[in-house]
Design an enzyme around this catalytic site. Structure first.
Site, PDB file in Angstrom:
ATOM      1  N   LEU A  80       9.606   4.501 -17.066  1.00  0.00           N
ATOM      2  CA  LEU A  80      10.712   5.168 -17.736  1.00  0.00           C
ATOM      3  C   LEU A  80      11.988   4.611 -17.129  1.00  0.00           C
ATOM      4  O   LEU A  80      12.056   4.437 -15.909  1.00  0.00           O
ATOM      5  CB  LEU A  80      10.658   6.689 -17.540  1.00  0.00           C
ATOM      6  CG  LEU A  80       9.495   7.440 -18.195  1.00  0.00           C
ATOM      7  CD1 LEU A  80       9.515   8.905 -17.773  1.00  0.00           C
ATOM      8  CD2 LEU A  80       9.556   7.336 -19.709  1.00  0.00           C
ATOM      9  N   ASP A  81      12.992   4.314 -17.966  1.00  0.00           N
ATOM     10  CA  ASP A  81      14.228   3.802 -17.389  1.00  0.00           C
ATOM     11  C   ASP A  81      14.863   4.873 -16.505  1.00  0.00           C
ATOM     12  O   ASP A  81      14.509   6.055 -16.574  1.00  0.00           O
ATOM     13  CB  ASP A  81      15.183   3.302 -18.476  1.00  0.00           C
ATOM     14  CG  ASP A  81      15.673   4.404 -19.394  1.00  0.00           C
ATOM     15  OD1 ASP A  81      16.369   5.309 -18.907  1.00  0.00           O
ATOM     16  OD2 ASP A  81      15.366   4.358 -20.600  1.00  0.00           O
ATOM     17  N   THR A  82      15.791   4.450 -15.693  1.00  0.00           N
ATOM     18  CA  THR A  82      16.346   5.329 -14.670  1.00  0.00           C
ATOM     19  C   THR A  82      16.918   6.621 -15.242  1.00  0.00           C
ATOM     20  O   THR A  82      16.778   7.697 -14.655  1.00  0.00           O
ATOM     21  CB  THR A  82      17.435   4.582 -13.866  1.00  0.00           C
ATOM     22  OG1 THR A  82      16.890   3.366 -13.371  1.00  0.00           O
ATOM     23  CG2 THR A  82      17.906   5.420 -12.691  1.00  0.00           C
TER      24      THR A  82
END
Length: 244
Positions: free
Chosen positions: A108-110
């Protein structure tokens, strides 16, 4: 054939969390348990938790005491790695004192929060991540609202992105309010920022984004920054979803 030095089948099932030892005996009597492809109806059968393939009602059971399976609610601002050279918070900050080498299922992106699975079962992690096994991931996004119905039709029909078309498994509007709406997207692709790019392509960029489910396992009431062990039933359902 019994495995020399193995443990009794009903004990293996009980240790795996399938059922109590007495209930496991009932499963065996009813012919619902197989070992290495053969139905077993006797209590004294001995199995090896590391090598025997045990299934209940056709579903593979994780009986190895060495295997670990967890669900983590990744908060925003956390990098989806176990270590970061820039010193940012990582998944390892939320796994406690476990000494196992854990693989994370997908990224998952930040700025995206939500469900990440962690396991030391490399084969399962690979299957859940690889798009060829078509394990569906579910995302919920807050977007500018209201969302016209035609947007849903466009997304379901498929959207062309710079790196190729994307086809969702399902799309629905959860709450079509103003100025913000909630939409749910299901897809089995794992390209980088795929959900955010898809929503941007239809002019409804994600303001907030969270992954709520991976295959049959949902985030449910798990709070950000907390982790729990998966149940035996959840692990078996993941095996099934991954074609194991």
């Amino acid at each position: 054939m019994d495995v020399p030095g193995g443990i009794r089948l009903q004990k293996a099932l009980a240790q795996a969390g399938v059922a109590s030892r007495r209930a496991s005996e009932e499963l065996i009597v009813e012919g619902r348990v197989s070992v290495d492809g053969h139905t077993v109806r006797r209590f004294g059968a001995r199995v090896d938790p590391e090598t025997s393939e045990i299934r209940v009602d056709g579903m593979l059971v994780a009986i190895s005491p060495e295997k670990r399976y967890f669900a983590l609610h990744k908060p925003r601002g956390v990098v989806s790695t176990m270590w970061d050279p820039e010193g940012r918070p990582t998944l390892a900050d939320y796994t406690g004192n476990t000494e196992d080498r854990l693989f994370h299922v997908g990224r998952l992106d930040t700025e995206t929060e939500g469900l990440i699975l962690l396991t030391n079962d490399g084969e399962l992690a690979n299957r859940l991540t690889h798009p060829s096994y078509q394990v569906v991931k579910t995302y919920v996004a807050k977007v500018p609202g209201p969302v016209p119905r035609e947007i849903g039709r466009r997304i379901r029909a498929g959207i062309d992105l710079d790196d190729g078309p994307v086809k969702v498994d399902a799309f629905r509007i959860v709450d079509n309010g103003e100025p913000h709406a909630l939409v749910e997207i299901q897809l089995h692709e794992g390209r980088k920022h795929i959900v955010r790019r898809l929503l941007e392509a239809v002019d409804h960029p994600a303001i907030d984004l969270a992954r709520s489910q991976i295959g049959p396992v949902g985030i449910n009431t798990l709070k950000p920054g907390t982790m729990r062990a998966l149940t035996a039933s959840e692990v078996s359902e993941l095996y099934t979803a991954a074609g194991m």
